[in-house]
Design an enzyme around this catalytic site. Structure first.
Site, PDB file in Angstrom:
ATOM      1  CG  ASP A   1     -16.789  -1.230  23.597  1.00 40.44           C
ATOM      2  OD1 ASP A   1     -17.627  -2.104  23.790  1.00 40.44           O
ATOM      3  OD2 ASP A   1     -15.606  -1.465  23.308  1.00 40.44           O
TER       4      ASP A   1
ATOM      5  CD1 TRP B   1     -19.858  -5.380  17.469  1.00 39.38           C
ATOM      6  CD2 TRP B   1     -19.096  -6.602  15.755  1.00 39.38           C
ATOM      7  NE1 TRP B   1     -18.567  -5.005  17.235  1.00 39.38           N
ATOM      8  CE2 TRP B   1     -18.068  -5.740  16.182  1.00 39.38           C
ATOM      9  CE3 TRP B   1     -18.853  -7.449  14.679  1.00 39.38           C
ATOM     10  CZ2 TRP B   1     -16.813  -5.719  15.598  1.00 39.38           C
ATOM     11  CZ3 TRP B   1     -17.603  -7.434  14.078  1.00 39.38           C
ATOM     12  CH2 TRP B   1     -16.589  -6.571  14.537  1.00 39.38           C
TER      13      TRP B   1
ATOM     14  CB  SER C   1     -13.186   0.846  21.700  1.00 40.43           C
ATOM     15  OG  SER C   1     -14.506   0.384  21.673  1.00 40.43           O
TER      16      SER C   1
HETATM   17  C1  FRU Z   1     -15.060  -4.354  23.735  1.00 42.78           C
HETATM   18  C2  FRU Z   1     -14.612  -4.483  22.288  1.00 42.78           C
HETATM   19  C3  FRU Z   1     -13.339  -3.707  22.067  1.00 42.78           C
HETATM   20  C4  FRU Z   1     -13.378  -3.420  20.607  1.00 42.78           C
HETATM   21  C5  FRU Z   1     -14.852  -3.205  20.361  1.00 42.78           C
HETATM   22  C6  FRU Z   1     -15.330  -3.671  19.022  1.00 42.78           C
HETATM   23  O1  FRU Z   1     -16.406  -4.488  23.942  1.00 42.78           O
HETATM   24  O2  FRU Z   1     -14.457  -5.840  21.955  1.00 42.78           O
HETATM   25  O3  FRU Z   1     -12.173  -4.365  22.494  1.00 42.78           O
HETATM   26  O4  FRU Z   1     -12.620  -2.296  20.283  1.00 42.78           O
HETATM   27  O5  FRU Z   1     -15.541  -3.907  21.379  1.00 42.78           O
HETATM   28  O6  FRU Z   1     -16.640  -3.256  18.780  1.00 42.78           O
END
Ligand code: FRU
Length: 498
Positions: free
Chosen positions: A20, A44, A81
């Site tokens: 994001d 991730w 985020s």
């Molecule tokens: C959306 C999300 C958000 C979260 C972030 C984690 O893509 O799942 O809700 O804050 O990515 O990386």
């Protein structure tokens, strides 16, 4: 020949993982794009906030990470985020400290826009302190903005109690770990540090499909702004069921036009639309430029997919920034005008018919190009373009009369992509049966973005062709069509965009 899938005029994470956009804002003479970042591997992981700045939305300078997960309250999942606001000349980041059992909101401040200090009082907001109806484990992605002299925050959550629709079924709670239905909530503050609960945004109302209130997921990454006299809410519902050709991805990005009641938090929904009808588009955020433009930035990837760039040590690209307008009750998106300064080698062709035999136009080829053309489908059953075309590969973009849709087909584009959806190869965008369809297509090595009808609809997706797959052709099947006003440009950013 080694071949990199890295785009040349789109932002992409320098190394490691990026998702994001976060805290997008114009501050100190430059636009800032923070982003969800894991610097240690292209997967991730515990989230940091990466940081880009730009003066033209095409060239991005990478700065040191703005937030690293170095506090105990964010030690497991990291800094999720959030958004940025300017107050008294300083830049404030509001973000979610994510732990397995709770998500809480935090604040960090900077006076140079580069180095940030987390507040000693973090986390400043917990779900429990706001309302018992908020799920502590799903309470994230604060979007902060100012309205009539006060601060407001939107966040995504699940609502545990209240007027959930009667169609609530136990199967939705099968896993038991994430009870409640997705919704958005509004909070209020006078100083950015102390917040109180206003209420939830989405409520039953005439004309609003109850599906939106039964979400088995979170409305992630909300955004709110006013534009052209309209109030616009953006959000990303997880697991929104497919309806016709809408919401074909497992997770979607939508806009709602309507009216936010700042007294009780209710957002009256007047219209809903899918922001992008393609494969790869999520978590958009907007910033307002000094000249008044509202610019949208988005992650040009999708969750629950394979990422063919991972062997190169990176994964994460961002959409070509888009200028937004609201017209006739819908969101209009056009590529940021600054991209036009990077056009080279124009090729123009007035009008030509295609009937059976596919047509190639001299000079219309390349892997980092823009093609503008108007398609008149005529009598053809299918008519459109082959892009990134080579001996074995091609990406198809065509109008299909029977479907009344523009089709983006990446089944033969190159390296295969897998995902959790039944079909990760084809996306349809409803266009009906128009006499002409204006298309503006941007190709960038592994990226396709198609602006339809002056930005009334957009389709974006990633493809992974070989370096030789640089051809383009115009085709028609089952009848004759006509292409007019063809323009092609190379898009050349010396040294790359990143
Ligand atoms: C959306 C999300 C958000 C979260 C972030 C984690 O893509 O799942 O809700 O804050 O990515 O990386």
């Amino acid at each position: 020949m080694p071949h990199s899938y890295r785009p040349t005029y789109h932002a992409s994470v320098p190394s490691g993982w990026g998702n994001d956009p976060n805290g997008v804002i114009f501050y100190g003479g430059r636009a800032h794009l923070f982003y969800q970042h894991y610097p240690h591997a292209p997967i991730w992981g515990t989230m940091h906030w990466g940081h880009f700045v730009t003066r033209d939305f095409v060239r991005w300078q990478s700065l040191p990470a703005a937030l690293t997960p170095d506090e105990p309250y964010e030690a497991v999942y990291g800094c999720f985020s959030g958004s940025a606001v300017e107050s008294d000349g300083r830049l404030y980041l509001l973000y979610t400290a994510a732990q397995p059992d709770q998500q809480r909101q935090c604040i960090a401040v900077s006076s140079d826009g580069v180095r940030f200090t987390k507040a000693p009082g973090n986390p400043i907001i917990t779900a429990g302190a706001m309302s018992p109806e908020l799920s502590p484990a799903d309470f994230r992605d604060p979007c902060v903005f100012r309205h009539e002299g006060r601060w407001y925050m939107l966040a995504g959550t699940r609502i545990l109690t209240g007027d959930a629709p009667s169609a609530m079924t136990p199967t939705l709670f099968a896993e038991g770990t994430h009870p409640g239905f997705g919704n958005l909530v509004l909070l209020r503050s006078d100083d950015l540090y102390h917040w109180s609960y206003v209420g939830r945004l989405l409520r039953p109302q005439p004309g609003l499909d109850p599906e939106y209130l039964r979400l088995d997921g979170v409305y992630e990454c909300p955004d709110y702004f006013t534009l052209d006299g309209a109030q616009v809410l953006l959000a990303c519902p997880q697991n929104l069921p497919r309806r016709g050709n809408a919401w074909q991805n497992l997770h979607s990005a939508l806009y709602m036009l309507g009216a936010l009641d700042f007294g009780d938090g209710h957002f009256r929904v007047d219209a809903i639309g899918e922001i992008d009808a393609g494969f790869d588009f999520y978590a958009p955020q907007t910033l307002r430029m000094p000249d008044g433009r509202v610019i949208l930035l988005a992650w040009k990837e999708m969750w629950d997919r394979s990422y063919p760039t991972q062997p190169e040590g990176w994964a994460g690209t961002y959409a070509l920034p888009r200028e937004l307008r609201v017209r006739d009750g819908r969101l209009i998106q056009t590529p940021v005008r600054e991209i036009e300064a990077y056009r080279q080698n124009p090729v123009c062709r007035d009008g030509f018919d295609v009937d059976g035999e596919e047509v190639r136009v001299e000079g219309v080829e390349g892997q980092a190009i823009e093609i503008e053309v108007t398609l008149e489908p005529g009598t053809a059953a299918r008519a459109g373009m082959k892009l990134f075309a080579g001996r074995e590969h091609e990406t198809l973009l065509y109008y299909d009369r029977e479907l009344g849709a523009l089709v983006f087909d990446r089944s033969r584009s190159g390296q295969a992509i897998t995902g959790r959806e039944a079909d990760v190869s084809r996306r349809l965008c409803d266009v009906g049966h128009p006499a002409r369809l204006a298309l503006r297509v941007f190709l960038d090595v592994s990226s396709v973005e198609v602006f339809v009808d002056g930005g009334r609809q957009v389709m974006s997706g990633n493809v992974y062709p070989d370096a030789e797959d640089a051809g383009a052709a115009f085709f028609a099947e089952g009848g004759r069509c006509r292409f007019t006003n063809l323009r092609k440009y190379d898009i050349v950013v010396e040294g790359g965009a990143r």
